[in-house]
Design an enzyme around this catalytic site. Structure first.
Site, short mmCIF file in Angstrom:
data_model
loop_
_atom_site.label_atom_id
_atom_site.label_comp_id
_atom_site.label_asym_id
_atom_site.label_seq_id
_atom_site.Cartn_x
_atom_site.Cartn_y
_atom_site.Cartn_z
N CYS A 215 -14.60 -32.32 22.23
CA CYS A 215 -14.60 -31.06 22.98
C CYS A 215 -15.02 -31.35 24.43
O CYS A 215 -15.57 -32.42 24.70
CB CYS A 215 -15.63 -30.16 22.29
SG CYS A 215 -15.80 -28.53 22.97
N ASP B 80 -2.49 -26.88 4.41
CA ASP B 80 -1.38 -26.91 5.37
C ASP B 80 -1.01 -25.57 5.99
O ASP B 80 -0.17 -25.51 6.88
CB ASP B 80 -0.14 -27.55 4.70
CG ASP B 80 0.26 -26.83 3.41
OD1 ASP B 80 0.04 -25.60 3.29
OD2 ASP B 80 0.81 -27.51 2.51
N HIS C 129 -10.04 -25.62 0.08
CA HIS C 129 -10.36 -26.85 0.79
C HIS C 129 -10.17 -26.74 2.29
O HIS C 129 -10.07 -27.74 2.98
CB HIS C 129 -9.53 -28.01 0.20
CG HIS C 129 -9.90 -28.33 -1.21
ND1 HIS C 129 -9.06 -28.94 -2.11
CD2 HIS C 129 -11.06 -28.10 -1.90
CE1 HIS C 129 -9.67 -29.08 -3.28
NE2 HIS C 129 -10.87 -28.57 -3.18
P1 CNA Z 1 -2.38 -33.86 -6.59
O1 CNA Z 1 -3.54 -34.41 -7.31
O2 CNA Z 1 -1.64 -34.74 -5.63
O3 CNA Z 1 -1.37 -33.31 -7.70
C1 CNA Z 1 -0.15 -32.74 -7.35
C2 CNA Z 1 0.58 -32.40 -8.63
O4 CNA Z 1 1.74 -31.66 -8.28
C3 CNA Z 1 1.04 -33.61 -9.42
O5 CNA Z 1 0.52 -33.53 -10.73
C4 CNA Z 1 2.57 -33.53 -9.42
O6 CNA Z 1 3.13 -33.82 -10.69
C5 CNA Z 1 2.81 -32.10 -9.08
N1 CNA Z 1 4.02 -31.87 -8.28
C6 CNA Z 1 4.36 -32.47 -7.11
N2 CNA Z 1 5.49 -31.92 -6.64
C7 CNA Z 1 5.87 -30.98 -7.52
C8 CNA Z 1 6.96 -30.08 -7.58
N3 CNA Z 1 7.89 -30.04 -6.63
N4 CNA Z 1 7.06 -29.26 -8.67
C9 CNA Z 1 6.12 -29.29 -9.66
N5 CNA Z 1 5.07 -30.12 -9.63
C10 CNA Z 1 4.94 -30.95 -8.58
O7 CNA Z 1 -2.77 -32.56 -5.76
P2 CNA Z 1 -3.87 -31.44 -6.10
O8 CNA Z 1 -3.58 -30.32 -5.18
O9 CNA Z 1 -4.02 -31.20 -7.52
O10 CNA Z 1 -5.20 -32.20 -5.60
C11 CNA Z 1 -6.04 -31.60 -4.81
C12 CNA Z 1 -6.09 -32.16 -3.37
C13 CNA Z 1 -4.79 -32.59 -2.78
C14 CNA Z 1 -6.52 -31.02 -2.52
O11 CNA Z 1 -7.78 -31.30 -2.03
C15 CNA Z 1 -5.53 -30.91 -1.38
O12 CNA Z 1 -6.18 -30.61 -0.18
C16 CNA Z 1 -4.89 -32.22 -1.30
N6 CNA Z 1 -3.57 -32.27 -0.62
C17 CNA Z 1 -3.06 -31.20 0.04
C18 CNA Z 1 -1.84 -31.28 0.66
C19 CNA Z 1 -1.30 -30.07 1.39
O13 CNA Z 1 -2.07 -29.28 1.93
N7 CNA Z 1 0.01 -29.87 1.40
C20 CNA Z 1 -1.09 -32.46 0.60
C21 CNA Z 1 -1.64 -33.56 -0.09
C22 CNA Z 1 -2.88 -33.45 -0.69
#
Ligand code: CNA
Length: 237
Positions: A149, A105, A120
Site C-alpha cells: 500500500c 473467484d 474462503h
Molecule cells: P477440490 O478439492 O479441488 O475438489 C473439486 C472437486 O470437483 C473434485 O472432486 C472434482 O471431481 C470435482 N469437479 C471438478 N470439475 C467438475 C465438473 N465440471 N463437474 C463436476 N465435478 C467436478 O475443491 P474443493 O472446492 O472441494 O476444495 C476446497 C478449496 C479449493 C477451497 O478452499 C477453494 O478456495 C479452493 N479453490 C477454489 C477455486 C476457485 O475459486 N475457482 C479454484 C481452485 C481451488
C-alpha cells in the site's frame, strides 16, 4: 423415474434450494480445481501447495507466496458458466435462498447471484494490513513482488489460508441457510476441506443431492448422487 427426472421434479417443487459448491463449479469456466487429475495439487512446485497457501508460509516467505498466488490462485478474466447462471436465475425466480461457496473467484456474483456466502473469502477484496485500505485484484496482480500500500503495509488478499479461521458471521449464515433448505445441492467439491465440508451436516431434509465427477466421503449420505459433469446436469434442470 430415473435419477435425473427425480432431481428435475425436486427442483420444480422446491422453494428454498441451497447450493453448496467448490472449485468444480468453476472448472467449466476454465479455472483449474485443486484435486482433479489436472488440478493444482497434481502439479510440481518447490513446496506442497497446501504449505504455500498456509498462514505460516505467507508470513515467512511472502515473496514466494505472492508469486504462487498470482500465477495459480488469482483467476482474473474468467466468465461465469451455465451453473453460475442457472443458480442466479433460480434466486431471481425465488426458488433458491443461498449459494454457499468455497470458491474465491467471485463468479457467482458476476453471474448475478446476490446471496452468496463465501466461506474462503474472495480474491476481489484485498486490504492493507496496516491502514486497512481496500485494493483491487488487479492491483495485487500487477504489483511487483509483495504488494504494498502507499502507507508501506502489505496488501493481503481476503482469502482464508490454511491455519486461518473462517469468518464467524459467514459460517452462521451458511448454517442457517443449509438447515432451512428444502433441497440441498452439493456440487463440484471433494468435501475434504474442513470446517467447510462439515457444514452440510446441518441439513435436516431428505433431499440431499451430490453432483461431483469424483467420489466424495459423503456419497453414502446423499439421497441422490451423480458422478458426472456439473454443467451437463445443471443444464437439464
Ligand atoms: P477440490 O478439492 O479441488 O475438489 C473439486 C472437486 O470437483 C473434485 O472432486 C472434482 O471431481 C470435482 N469437479 C471438478 N470439475 C467438475 C465438473 N465440471 N463437474 C463436476 N465435478 C467436478 O475443491 P474443493 O472446492 O472441494 O476444495 C476446497 C478449496 C479449493 C477451497 O478452499 C477453494 O478456495 C479452493 N479453490 C477454489 C477455486 C476457485 O475459486 N475457482 C479454484 C481452485 C481451488
Amino acid at each position: 423415474m430415473d435419477k435425473l427426472e427425480m432431481l428435475q421434479q425436486w427442483v420444480r417443487e422446491s422453494r428454498n434450494i441451497v447450493f453448496f459448491g467448490g472449485a468444480g463449479v468453476s472448472t467449466e469456466s476454465g479455472i483449474p480445481d485443486f484435486r482433479s487429475v489436472d488440478g493444482l495439487y497434481r502439479q510440481k512446485f518447490d513446496y506442497p501447495p497446501e504449505m504455500i497457501i498456509s498462514h505460516t508460509f505467507y508470513e515467512k516467505n511472502p515473496e514466494y507466496f505472492f508469486r504462487f498466488y498470482r500465477e495459480k490462485m488469482l483467476p482474473l478474466g474468467f466468465e461465469p458458466n451455465i451453473t453460475h447462471r442457472v443458480l442466479a436465475r433460480w434466486e431471481e425466480e425465488g426458488k433458491l435462498s443461498a449459494v454457499v461457496t468455497q470458491n474465491i473467484d467471485g463468479l457467482h456474483q458476476k453471474a448475478g447471484s446476490k446471496k452468496v456466502y463465501e466461506l474462503h473469502g474472495s480474491v476481489l477484496r484485498n486490504y492493507c494490513t496496516r491502514c486497512r485500505k481496500f485494493h483491487s485484484a488487479e492491483f495485487v496482480k500487477n504489483a511487483p513482488g509483495v504488494p504494498r500500500c502507499e502507507c508501506g503495509g502489505i496488501v493481503k488478499p481476503d482469502v482464508v489460508l490454511y491455519e486461518e479461521g473462517l469468518d464467524q458471521n459467514t459460517i452462521e449464515q451458511s448454517i442457517w441457510a443449509i438447515s432451512h433448505a428444502d433441497l440441498l445441492i452439493v456440487a463440484g467439491t471433494s468435501l475434504t476441506v474442513y470446517p467447510a465440508a462439515g457444514l452440510i451436516n446441518y441439513y435436516r431434509g431428505n433431499r440431499l443431492v451430490l453432483i461431483n465427477r469424483d467420489e466424495t466421503p459423503y456419497d453414502s449420505q446423499a439421497d441422490l448422487v451423480f458422478h458426472q459433469s456439473l454443467g451437463e446436469i445443471i443444464s437439464r434442470l
